[in-house]
Scaffold this motif. Sequence first.
Motif, short mmCIF file in Angstrom:
data_model
loop_
_atom_site.label_atom_id
_atom_site.label_comp_id
_atom_site.label_asym_id
_atom_site.label_seq_id
_atom_site.Cartn_x
_atom_site.Cartn_y
_atom_site.Cartn_z
N LEU A 53 1.03 -1.80 0.32
CA LEU A 53 -0.21 -0.51 0.14
C LEU A 53 0.80 1.45 -0.08
O LEU A 53 0.38 2.10 -0.37
CB LEU A 53 -0.57 0.07 1.07
CG LEU A 53 -1.63 -1.34 0.88
CD1 LEU A 53 -3.22 -1.31 2.76
CD2 LEU A 53 -3.07 -0.91 0.52
N THR A 54 2.08 1.41 0.83
CA THR A 54 3.00 2.40 0.44
C THR A 54 3.67 2.68 -0.67
O THR A 54 4.50 3.45 -1.15
CB THR A 54 4.21 2.54 1.70
OG1 THR A 54 4.80 0.90 1.19
CG2 THR A 54 3.54 1.61 2.58
N ASP A 55 3.34 1.47 -2.33
CA ASP A 55 4.57 1.38 -3.23
C ASP A 55 3.10 1.89 -4.19
O ASP A 55 2.48 1.10 -4.43
CB ASP A 55 4.83 0.10 -3.38
CG ASP A 55 5.14 0.20 -4.55
OD1 ASP A 55 5.46 1.19 -5.51
OD2 ASP A 55 6.78 -0.20 -4.58
N GLU A 56 3.63 3.62 -4.77
CA GLU A 56 2.12 4.32 -5.49
C GLU A 56 1.78 3.15 -6.50
O GLU A 56 0.83 2.88 -7.48
CB GLU A 56 2.40 5.36 -5.04
CG GLU A 56 1.40 6.12 -6.78
CD GLU A 56 -0.15 6.15 -5.96
OE1 GLU A 56 -1.55 6.23 -6.93
OE2 GLU A 56 -0.11 6.14 -5.17
N LYS A 57 3.51 3.17 -6.93
CA LYS A 57 3.30 2.07 -8.33
C LYS A 57 2.54 1.14 -8.51
O LYS A 57 1.52 0.42 -9.27
CB LYS A 57 4.03 2.26 -9.29
CG LYS A 57 4.54 1.20 -10.33
CD LYS A 57 6.23 1.33 -10.94
CE LYS A 57 5.99 1.13 -12.51
NZ LYS A 57 5.41 -0.96 -12.32
N ASN A 58 2.66 0.13 -7.70
CA ASN A 58 2.40 -0.90 -7.03
C ASN A 58 0.88 -0.81 -6.84
O ASN A 58 0.07 -1.67 -7.59
CB ASN A 58 2.96 -1.77 -6.27
CG ASN A 58 2.39 -3.11 -5.58
OD1 ASN A 58 2.00 -3.16 -3.84
ND2 ASN A 58 2.35 -4.36 -6.69
N LEU A 59 0.25 0.16 -5.64
CA LEU A 59 -1.09 0.16 -5.43
C LEU A 59 -2.12 0.26 -6.86
O LEU A 59 -2.43 -0.18 -7.10
CB LEU A 59 -0.86 0.88 -4.74
CG LEU A 59 -2.36 1.61 -4.40
CD1 LEU A 59 -2.91 0.58 -3.79
CD2 LEU A 59 -2.50 2.73 -2.97
N SER A 60 -1.41 1.00 -7.77
CA SER A 60 -2.26 1.71 -9.25
C SER A 60 -2.45 0.08 -9.74
O SER A 60 -3.62 0.19 -10.78
CB SER A 60 -1.32 2.45 -9.92
OG SER A 60 -1.12 3.74 -9.64
N GLU A 61 -1.37 -0.38 -9.97
CA GLU A 61 -0.83 -1.46 -10.48
C GLU A 61 -2.09 -2.97 -10.68
O GLU A 61 -2.91 -3.17 -10.86
CB GLU A 61 -0.10 -2.45 -10.95
CG GLU A 61 0.98 -1.28 -11.76
CD GLU A 61 2.19 -2.05 -11.09
OE1 GLU A 61 3.53 -1.82 -12.35
OE2 GLU A 61 2.64 -2.90 -10.88
N VAL A 62 -2.16 -2.37 -8.89
CA VAL A 62 -3.32 -4.22 -7.92
C VAL A 62 -5.10 -3.28 -8.31
O VAL A 62 -5.26 -4.31 -8.90
CB VAL A 62 -2.79 -4.23 -6.76
CG1 VAL A 62 -3.91 -4.72 -6.40
CG2 VAL A 62 -1.05 -5.00 -6.85
N VAL A 107 -4.82 3.71 3.54
CA VAL A 107 -6.12 3.86 3.48
C VAL A 107 -6.58 5.20 2.29
O VAL A 107 -7.35 4.85 2.12
CB VAL A 107 -6.49 4.07 5.11
CG1 VAL A 107 -8.19 4.36 4.72
CG2 VAL A 107 -6.03 2.94 6.04
N PHE A 108 -6.29 6.21 2.94
CA PHE A 108 -5.97 6.80 2.02
C PHE A 108 -6.02 7.05 0.70
O PHE A 108 -6.69 7.11 -0.21
CB PHE A 108 -5.71 8.39 2.24
CG PHE A 108 -5.85 10.19 1.71
CD1 PHE A 108 -6.00 10.00 1.07
CD2 PHE A 108 -6.51 10.93 3.40
CE1 PHE A 108 -6.24 11.52 0.25
CE2 PHE A 108 -6.53 11.82 2.91
CZ PHE A 108 -6.81 12.17 1.31
N GLY A 109 -5.03 6.01 0.06
CA GLY A 109 -4.77 6.29 -1.45
C GLY A 109 -5.50 5.05 -1.81
O GLY A 109 -5.61 5.00 -3.31
N LEU A 110 -5.89 3.75 -1.26
CA LEU A 110 -6.58 3.13 -1.94
C LEU A 110 -7.76 3.52 -1.95
O LEU A 110 -8.82 3.35 -2.98
CB LEU A 110 -6.57 1.42 -0.54
CG LEU A 110 -6.90 0.57 -1.57
CD1 LEU A 110 -6.96 -0.01 -2.94
CD2 LEU A 110 -7.60 -0.92 -0.87
N THR A 111 -8.07 4.25 -1.55
CA THR A 111 -10.02 4.27 -0.78
C THR A 111 -9.58 5.84 -1.70
O THR A 111 -10.62 5.62 -2.83
CB THR A 111 -9.90 5.54 0.05
OG1 THR A 111 -9.87 4.48 1.13
CG2 THR A 111 -11.60 5.42 0.39
N SER A 112 -9.18 6.78 -2.34
CA SER A 112 -8.96 7.03 -3.20
C SER A 112 -8.93 6.35 -4.77
O SER A 112 -9.24 7.05 -5.84
CB SER A 112 -8.15 8.04 -2.91
OG SER A 112 -7.96 9.56 -4.24
#
Length: 226
Positions: A53-62, A107-112
């Motif tokens: 969740l702390t890796d923006e690139k990985n989170l975006s891909e998921v 939490v902020f990033g995934l929800t966003s």
Amino acid sequence: MKTVVITGTSRGIGYELVRLFADAGHYVFALSRNFQPIKDLNLPHVESLACDLTDEKNLSEVVQHILNKKSKIDILINNAGQFLKQDFKNTVMKDVKSVYKTNVFGVFGLTSHLIEHFSNPAHVVTISSMGGVQGSVKFPGLAAYSSSKAAVITLTELLAEEYKETGISFNVLALGAVQTEMLAAAFPGLEAPVSAHDMADYIFDFALKGHRFYNGKLLQVANSTP
């Protein structure tokens, strides 16, 4: 069948939640740095995805993978958490920032990322801690952890207000003592009165039904201190 996204699923409450939703016939995306424990269960309608969740690139891909499979999300459970017990005078800011990256920014990033893809109705449930509740008993050494858990309580209230016309409900559960690996690290030797499975069973039911009765609410789920 609901489409459910759950974070922090490699152990404890998150692990049990995946099993409960799968057993009930729902489609689950299980997100965790360690995806293997859930993958090994080989559950129907469950995708175990490696996600930091702390890796923006990985989170975006998921997230893109999830949205390629399912266009709408019914339930998001922000369960992932990082614990830190560190005397304030010995604070290592790198460690504090790491806690906030997972517990707040995650939490902020995934929800966003998912906010435009929730169904109507939808339910976002964030797992906090009694340590983050104003006026609750506080414990030395938990400044970073407890304050991060306080942050997501306020975030939940704000999101509920901002999205109150959309059919998305946001609620936060402040958990008391639950017998998990995290509790063992925080309070060695303490035996909690509630198992990870029992708490997961409560959260499972709340995630499915709680939005009918609550929005923007903090519910304290504790029968003991801590």
